[in-house]
Design a protein around this motif. Structure first.
Motif, PDB file in Angstrom:
ATOM      1  N   ARG A 102       0.863  -1.214  -0.017  1.00  0.00           N
ATOM      2  CA  ARG A 102       0.056  -0.011  -0.099  1.00  0.00           C
ATOM      3  C   ARG A 102       0.957   1.119  -0.081  1.00  0.00           C
ATOM      4  NH1 ARG A 102      -4.925  -1.974   0.151  1.00  0.00           N
ATOM      5  NH2 ARG A 102      -5.692  -3.447   1.466  1.00  0.00           N
ATOM      6  N   LEU A 105      -0.729   4.011  -2.087  1.00  0.00           N
ATOM      7  CA  LEU A 105      -1.682   4.522  -1.465  1.00  0.00           C
ATOM      8  C   LEU A 105      -1.464   5.732  -0.455  1.00  0.00           C
ATOM      9  CD1 LEU A 105      -4.831   4.931  -1.102  1.00  0.00           C
ATOM     10  CD2 LEU A 105      -4.514   2.885   0.622  1.00  0.00           C
ATOM     11  N   TYR A 106      -0.535   5.217   0.267  1.00  0.00           N
ATOM     12  CA  TYR A 106      -0.119   6.128   1.398  1.00  0.00           C
ATOM     13  C   TYR A 106       0.650   7.459   0.754  1.00  0.00           C
ATOM     14  CZ  TYR A 106      -0.650   2.065   4.580  1.00  0.00           C
ATOM     15  OH  TYR A 106      -1.392   0.943   5.290  1.00  0.00           O
ATOM     16  N   TYR A 108      -0.186   8.799  -1.908  1.00  0.00           N
ATOM     17  CA  TYR A 108      -1.055   9.820  -2.523  1.00  0.00           C
ATOM     18  C   TYR A 108      -1.824  10.456  -1.361  1.00  0.00           C
ATOM     19  CZ  TYR A 108      -5.421  10.911  -5.041  1.00  0.00           C
ATOM     20  OH  TYR A 108      -6.252  11.688  -5.747  1.00  0.00           O
TER      21      TYR A 108
END
Length: 126
Positions: A102, A105-106, A108
């Motif tokens: 992830r 995601l982190y 972003y």
């Protein structure tokens, strides 16, 4: 009305098997392009998830249509290099997406947070 082909109540629509994990084809000499495609679909090569991937033209079809189907020794070599040789030096077998990481995601969410703080700081000056 559902048009999903995995619904057992719709017998007029053929069932698809794209969501079921695939088993890898056996290793043997005299391999075919279909076995190489099976290695890729089963996840043995680490390129993709272990599910059936219906292709518009199966692997090797273009070569066969041109009259130059791959020699079984060439396909054996390709299967060996894509499977065993590719991962022998300790490289990760799974790609970035397969490791369920992830990090993107982190990054972003962190970027959005920084932008919001910059906007809040800019508007607090006025």
């Amino acid at each position: 009305m559902s048009t999903r082909s995995d619904d057992p109540n719709h017998t007029d629509i053929p069932r698809t098997h794209t969501i079921k994990p695939m088993d890898a084809p056996p290793r043997n000499t005299g391999s075919t392009s279909a076995q190489l495609k099976g290695d890729i679909n089963s996840g043995r090569t680490g390129d993709k998830n272990e599910v059936f991937d219906p292709g518009l033209s199966p692997l090797g079809t273009d070569d066969e249509a041109a009259g130059f189907s791959p020699h079984p020794d060439q396909v054996d070599l390709a299967r060996h290099q894509e499977g065993t040789e590719r991962w022998k030096n300790g490289a990760d077998r799974d790609s970035y997406a397969h490791q369920h990481s992830r990090k993107a995601l982190y990054a972003y969410v962190g970027f959005i947070a920084i932008v919001l703080m910059l906007f809040a700081g800019a508007f607090s000056l006025f």
